[in-house]
Motif scaffolding. Structure first.
Motif, PDB file in Angstrom:
ATOM      1  N   LYS A 208      -2.069   1.006   4.171  1.00  0.00           N
ATOM      2  CA  LYS A 208      -3.359   0.885   3.475  1.00  0.00           C
ATOM      3  C   LYS A 208      -4.292   2.038   3.839  1.00  0.00           C
ATOM      4  O   LYS A 208      -5.044   2.531   2.992  1.00  0.00           O
ATOM      5  CB  LYS A 208      -4.009  -0.459   3.812  1.00  0.00           C
TER       6      LYS A 208
ATOM      7  N   GLU B  92      -8.214   0.670  -3.152  1.00  0.00           N
ATOM      8  CA  GLU B  92      -7.963   0.906  -1.730  1.00  0.00           C
ATOM      9  C   GLU B  92      -8.974   0.134  -0.885  1.00  0.00           C
ATOM     10  O   GLU B  92      -8.625  -0.412   0.182  1.00  0.00           O
ATOM     11  CB  GLU B  92      -8.047   2.405  -1.425  1.00  0.00           C
TER      12      GLU B  92
ATOM     13  N   ASP C 271      -3.192   4.960   1.909  1.00  0.00           N
ATOM     14  CA  ASP C 271      -3.729   4.923   0.544  1.00  0.00           C
ATOM     15  C   ASP C 271      -5.143   5.493   0.496  1.00  0.00           C
ATOM     16  O   ASP C 271      -5.519   6.219  -0.429  1.00  0.00           O
ATOM     17  CB  ASP C 271      -3.742   3.487   0.019  1.00  0.00           C
ATOM     18  N   TRP C 272      -5.945   5.137   1.486  1.00  0.00           N
ATOM     19  CA  TRP C 272      -7.309   5.681   1.557  1.00  0.00           C
ATOM     20  C   TRP C 272      -7.279   7.210   1.683  1.00  0.00           C
ATOM     21  O   TRP C 272      -8.045   7.915   1.019  1.00  0.00           O
ATOM     22  CB  TRP C 272      -8.044   5.080   2.756  1.00  0.00           C
TER      23      TRP C 272
ATOM     24  N   CYS D  40      -6.447   8.750  -1.632  1.00  0.00           N
ATOM     25  CA  CYS D  40      -7.544   8.646  -2.590  1.00  0.00           C
ATOM     26  C   CYS D  40      -8.674   9.623  -2.262  1.00  0.00           C
ATOM     27  O   CYS D  40      -9.258  10.240  -3.144  1.00  0.00           O
ATOM     28  CB  CYS D  40      -8.066   7.202  -2.612  1.00  0.00           C
TER      29      CYS D  40
ATOM     30  N   GLY E  98       0.807  -1.214   0.000  1.00  0.00           N
ATOM     31  CA  GLY E  98       0.000   0.000   0.000  1.00  0.00           C
ATOM     32  C   GLY E  98       0.829   1.247   0.000  1.00  0.00           C
ATOM     33  O   GLY E  98       1.826   1.335  -0.678  1.00  0.00           O
ATOM     34  N   GLY E  99       0.376   2.243   0.840  1.00  0.00           N
ATOM     35  CA  GLY E  99       0.867   3.607   0.742  1.00  0.00           C
ATOM     36  C   GLY E  99       2.311   3.804   1.128  1.00  0.00           C
ATOM     37  O   GLY E  99       3.030   2.882   1.478  1.00  0.00           O
TER      38      GLY E  99
ATOM     39  N   CYS F  13     -11.824   4.736  -5.533  1.00  0.00           N
ATOM     40  CA  CYS F  13     -11.008   4.134  -4.478  1.00  0.00           C
ATOM     41  C   CYS F  13     -11.263   2.625  -4.345  1.00  0.00           C
ATOM     42  O   CYS F  13     -11.098   2.048  -3.261  1.00  0.00           O
ATOM     43  CB  CYS F  13     -11.275   4.817  -3.142  1.00  0.00           C
TER      44      CYS F  13
END
Length: 448
Positions: free
Chosen positions: A351, A79, A354-355, A358, A39-40, A76
């Protein structure tokens, strides 16, 4: 928050007592379960992802949950596949108590609504380190510029730090009837004296200059606050909070007197003290009144042809005018960014990061296109079929770089109530401007 809703006092009154020590002790533990494997940006993600991206919202705000669901199914989706979105809700009136309880149990969700006092630097969550620093996180993720400067300014003014996301964003100013102005040869007033001159022309034409709901009280105190900001500059109310100035100082008393004089001149029309918000809005949208000071939540009324009888093409929006010789600028708009929405740094893993990225990149367009909601995020996709006034306000929001708050924004609940309840005595001449401010300052001093 829903832009169709009139403003209410920001959450924070009645904060349930909880020691900072207890919260700080909880921050040493962890409710997050589930290690992130992808993820991020690892540098931005300082915590450990939970099993889901859980968001706590108010029952009264279904719009936010709906738009986050739309992002989860669309922009998203990746995500959401990696960290599924889940919702929790709480009654708005119970937010402070609920969040306080969750914090004490080390059970704060990833993303949550909170009370104003809680998220300030000296608040319980702020002192305990239970708030994600969005400025750093968004910068680390490379999406800091997705939050508009005006929204950042407002959030930092209200909370003292960047600990909320601007899912809703409202400017406040003067809506006006373009046709009435054109017919009477009036241009947008740039100064207070210009406004007074315009009022005389409007009154002479048999039209009420300003539609005002005295029953709601805050529309009048908003004017007092705005005059003070134009006279003294952006620090007018923070100086009161910080003890650098008193409301009994001449400039603040002058602000109360200016608004009292405005009411005495008949600018608000007959019977405005008992007029409710719906009636005041109707006065403006039917052409009985030429102007209305309000927030951009009024767009829901303006965009409704059943309510708007003057036509959306005849509605203009201008800032509160300058005060001659004042330190404030006409470009400094009063604004609010809704209720605080914080993130839990402990569950801010890759993660969740990432949200956040987004949301920052996509919420602005999603909410505007789907629900007509103006947020404090950039609009990165083309949005079609917007009502004229909504598009105008969205463009204005994108242009504004510096904002101010409103008169009671930094006051305690008791002082806020006093400021509003004494308003009718002020405008009726039963309480002098000096006494109005003296009583209010005494309340602020007593409730620090």
């Amino acid at each position: 928050m829903n832009t169709r809703r009139t403003p209410r006092a920001l959450l924070g009154a009645g904060l349930v007592a909880l020691t900072v020590g207890a919260l700080a002790a909880c921050s040493a533990g962890g409710s997050s379960t589930g290690e992130s494997t992808a993820g991020g940006d690892a540098g931005a993600a300082t915590g450990t992802d939970a099993k889901s991206f859980t968001v706590l919202t108010a029952n009264e705000n279904p719009t936010l949950a709906k738009e986050l669901d739309a992002l989860a199914a669309g922009a998203c989706k990746a995500e959401n596949d990696a960290l599924p979105l889940e919702h929790q809700t709480v009654a708005q009136a119970d937010v402070v108590q609920k969040v306080t309880l969750l914090a004490s149990q080390d059970a704060l969700p990833s993303h949550f609504i909170a009370g104003t006092a809680m998220v300030r630097p000296d608040g319980d969550l702020g002192k305990a380190g239970l708030l994600l620093d969005y400025d750093k996180a968004l910068t680390d993720l490379g999406v800091r510029d997705q939050v508009l400067p005006a929204a950042s300014s407002t959030i930092e003014n209200v909370y003292g730090q960047f600990v909320s996301l601007p899912y809703q964003y409202n400017l406040e100013g003067i809506f006006y009837n373009k046709k009435i102005f054109a017919d009477l040869g009036i241009t947008e007033p740039q100064t207070w004296d210009d406004l007074l001159a315009a009022n005389k022309k409007i009154t002479a034409a048999g039209i009420t200059p300003l539609a005002v709901s005295g029953a709601a009280m805050w529309p009048v105190t908003r004017l007092i606050g705005m005059y003070a900001f134009r006279e003294l500059g952006t620090t007018a109310m923070t100086d009161i909070r910080d003890g650098k100035a008193k409301l009994t100082d001449e400039a603040y008393v002058d602000a109360a007197q200016a608004v009292a004089d405005l009411a005495k001149s008949g600018a608000f029309g007959d019977g405005f003290i008992s007029k409710d918000p719906a009636a005041a809005t109707n006065d403006f949208l039917t052409g009985t009144a030429a102007m209305k000071f309000d927030g951009t939540w009024l767009l829901s009324n303006i965009n409704d042809p059943e309510q708007n009888k003057i036509g959306e093409e005849n509605v203009g929006f201008m800032p509160f005018p300058a005060v001659d010789g004042g330190k404030g600028s006409i470009d400094q708009w009063p604004a609010n960014a809704g209720t605080a929405f914080a993130m839990n740094p402990k569950s801010f893993g890759p993660k969740t990061a990432d949200w956040l990225s987004c949301i920052a990149e996509n919420y602005g367009a999603q909410a505007l296109q789907d629900a007509g909601v103006i947020s404090g995020f950039k609009v990165n996709q083309e949005v079609t079929d917007l009502p004229v006034m909504t598009e105008t306000v969205q463009q204005k929001v994108a242009e504004v770089t510096e904002t101010v708050l409103w008169f009671e924004a930094l006051m305690d609940a008791k002082s806020t109530s006093l400021a509003q309840s004494n308003m009718s005595l002020l405008v009726n001449g039963q309480l002098s401007a000096a006494d109005y401010m003296s009583q209010l300052q005494q309340s602020i001093d007593q409730n620090k």
